[in-house]
Scaffold this motif. Structure first.
Motif, short mmCIF file in Angstrom:
data_model
loop_
_atom_site.label_atom_id
_atom_site.label_comp_id
_atom_site.label_asym_id
_atom_site.label_seq_id
_atom_site.Cartn_x
_atom_site.Cartn_y
_atom_site.Cartn_z
N GLY A 1 0.80 -1.22 0.00
CA GLY A 1 0.00 0.00 0.00
C GLY A 1 0.84 1.27 0.00
N GLN A 2 0.47 2.22 0.87
CA GLN A 2 1.14 3.53 0.93
C GLN A 2 2.62 3.40 1.29
OE1 GLN A 2 0.11 6.49 0.15
NE2 GLN A 2 -1.96 5.87 -0.39
N PHE A 3 2.93 2.51 2.23
CA PHE A 3 4.31 2.34 2.65
C PHE A 3 5.17 1.85 1.48
CE2 PHE A 3 7.89 0.05 4.51
CZ PHE A 3 8.40 1.05 5.33
N GLU A 4 4.65 0.91 0.72
CA GLU A 4 5.37 0.39 -0.44
C GLU A 4 5.58 1.50 -1.47
OE1 GLU A 4 5.13 -3.47 -3.39
OE2 GLU A 4 3.26 -2.62 -2.62
N ASN A 5 4.57 2.32 -1.68
CA ASN A 5 4.70 3.46 -2.61
C ASN A 5 5.76 4.45 -2.13
OD1 ASN A 5 2.74 2.39 -4.27
ND2 ASN A 5 1.09 3.62 -3.38
N LEU A 6 5.78 4.70 -0.82
CA LEU A 6 6.76 5.62 -0.25
C LEU A 6 8.18 5.10 -0.45
CD1 LEU A 6 7.42 8.13 1.48
CD2 LEU A 6 7.22 6.64 3.48
N GLN A 7 8.39 3.83 -0.20
CA GLN A 7 9.73 3.24 -0.39
C GLN A 7 10.15 3.30 -1.85
OE1 GLN A 7 10.79 3.56 2.28
NE2 GLN A 7 11.16 1.64 3.32
N SER A 8 9.24 3.03 -2.75
CA SER A 8 9.54 3.09 -4.17
C SER A 8 9.89 4.52 -4.59
CB SER A 8 8.34 2.59 -4.97
OG SER A 8 8.53 2.78 -6.34
N ALA A 9 9.13 5.48 -4.10
CA ALA A 9 9.40 6.89 -4.43
C ALA A 9 10.74 7.34 -3.86
CB ALA A 9 8.27 7.76 -3.92
N LYS A 10 11.08 6.92 -2.65
CA LYS A 10 12.37 7.27 -2.05
C LYS A 10 13.52 6.72 -2.88
CE LYS A 10 11.43 7.97 2.84
NZ LYS A 10 11.66 7.49 4.20
N ASN A 11 13.38 5.50 -3.35
CA ASN A 11 14.43 4.91 -4.18
C ASN A 11 14.60 5.66 -5.50
OD1 ASN A 11 15.03 2.94 -2.32
ND2 ASN A 11 13.61 1.46 -3.18
N ARG A 12 13.50 6.09 -6.09
CA ARG A 12 13.59 6.89 -7.32
C ARG A 12 14.23 8.24 -7.05
NH1 ARG A 12 7.69 6.10 -9.41
NH2 ARG A 12 7.57 5.83 -7.22
N LEU A 13 13.90 8.84 -5.91
CA LEU A 13 14.47 10.14 -5.54
C LEU A 13 15.97 10.04 -5.30
CD1 LEU A 13 13.45 13.01 -5.15
CD2 LEU A 13 13.25 12.54 -2.72
N LEU A 14 16.42 8.92 -4.77
CA LEU A 14 17.86 8.71 -4.56
C LEU A 14 18.62 8.74 -5.88
CD1 LEU A 14 17.94 5.99 -1.76
CD2 LEU A 14 18.67 8.37 -1.59
N TRP A 15 17.94 8.41 -6.96
CA TRP A 15 18.55 8.49 -8.29
C TRP A 15 18.30 9.84 -8.94
CZ3 TRP A 15 21.93 5.23 -10.38
CH2 TRP A 15 22.05 3.97 -9.83
N ASP B 1 9.86 22.32 11.58
CA ASP B 1 9.70 20.97 12.12
C ASP B 1 8.99 20.05 11.12
OD1 ASP B 1 10.14 19.04 14.06
OD2 ASP B 1 8.17 19.37 14.98
N LEU B 2 9.44 20.13 9.87
CA LEU B 2 8.88 19.28 8.82
C LEU B 2 9.90 18.20 8.47
CD1 LEU B 2 7.37 22.03 6.49
CD2 LEU B 2 6.11 20.43 7.92
N PRO B 3 9.46 16.98 8.23
CA PRO B 3 10.40 15.92 7.86
C PRO B 3 10.82 16.05 6.39
CG PRO B 3 8.17 15.08 7.82
CD PRO B 3 8.08 16.50 8.31
N PHE B 4 11.97 15.47 6.08
CA PHE B 4 12.35 15.38 4.68
C PHE B 4 11.44 14.34 4.04
CE2 PHE B 4 14.60 13.61 1.07
CZ PHE B 4 14.97 14.77 0.41
N SER B 5 10.78 14.73 2.97
CA SER B 5 9.84 13.83 2.31
C SER B 5 10.11 13.86 0.81
CB SER B 5 8.41 14.28 2.59
OG SER B 5 8.19 15.58 2.06
N ILE B 6 9.32 13.09 0.10
CA ILE B 6 9.46 13.06 -1.36
C ILE B 6 9.19 14.44 -1.94
CG2 ILE B 6 8.60 12.00 -3.48
CD1 ILE B 6 10.11 10.11 -1.49
N SER B 7 8.16 15.11 -1.46
CA SER B 7 7.84 16.44 -1.99
C SER B 7 8.95 17.43 -1.64
CB SER B 7 6.48 16.93 -1.49
OG SER B 7 6.47 17.06 -0.10
N ALA B 8 9.59 17.29 -0.48
CA ALA B 8 10.72 18.16 -0.15
C ALA B 8 11.88 17.91 -1.11
CB ALA B 8 11.15 17.93 1.29
N GLY B 9 12.11 16.66 -1.46
CA GLY B 9 13.16 16.33 -2.44
C GLY B 9 12.89 16.96 -3.79
#
Length: 187
Positions: A10-24, A69-77
């Motif tokens: 679900g959402q967690f899997e999508n988040l992990q996938s998006a983080k991996n793409r952002l790392l590239w 006090d915001l976390p680093f997220s995909i949108s921040a990237g």
């Protein structure tokens, strides 16, 4: 027990996938920015000088995320990628003016820096202000979807504030250092 494993979906899997793409995506974006700067100026020195706007911008983006006090997220990237482009644009505007003044015969480095910074102060401020003001409503939003918009806009607004200030002060100093080294090498 043996034979069982836990798989998140679900959402967690999508988040992990998006983080991996952002790392590239971020390193590729930075490399492409540098390559385009190199081809635009045909100079490693000028490309590196303008590229210094990126860490100057990143400082503000990270600082404002911490302050709010915001976390680093995909949108921040994604916000960092947009921020880097705008910061580089301001660096190009300033360095191009210095080079133009040099070709017009302004050989005194201090005079060239003062004239160039004065001539390009308004365009640099307007570029940064237009982008920052455009993202400001997203940065202060509390409506539905704000959890995605807020980090992106915070990074851009905060990064542009520090990038603009530092670009107007640090970039001319670096230009003077590199230009003096270049003049010594020509002699």
């Amino acid at each position: 027990p043996v034979g069982y494993n836990i798989v998140y979906g679900g959402q967690f899997e999508n988040l992990q996938s998006a983080k991996n793409r952002l790392l590239w995506a971020v390193p590729i974006a930075l490399i492409l920015i540098f390559i385009m700067l190199y081809f635009a100026f045909s100079s490693f020195k000028d490309a590196a000088l303008i590229f210094t706007a990126i860490p100057l911008a990143a400082v503000g983006g990270v600082l404002f995320l911490v302050i709010r006090d915001l976390p680093f997220s995909i949108s921040a990237g994604v916000g960092f990628i947009a921020l880097f482009g705008i910061a580089v644009l301001n660096g190009i505007v300033l360095i191009e003016e210095f080079k133009e003044l040099k070709t017009r015969g302004v050989n005194n480095i201090n005079e060239r820096i003062l004239m160039g910074t004065k001539n390009r102060l308004r365009p640099v401020l307007l570029t940064a202000a237009a982008a920052a003001l455009g993202f400001l409503p997203m940065a202060i939003s509390t409506s539905a979807g704000a959890e995605v918009q807020r980090p992106l806009a915070t990074v851009v607004v905060g990064g542009l504030i520090t990038a603009t200030i530092l670009t107007l002060f640090v970039l001319p100093v670096l230009y003077a250092i590199f230009d003096k080294k270049e003049d010594r090498a020509e002699r």
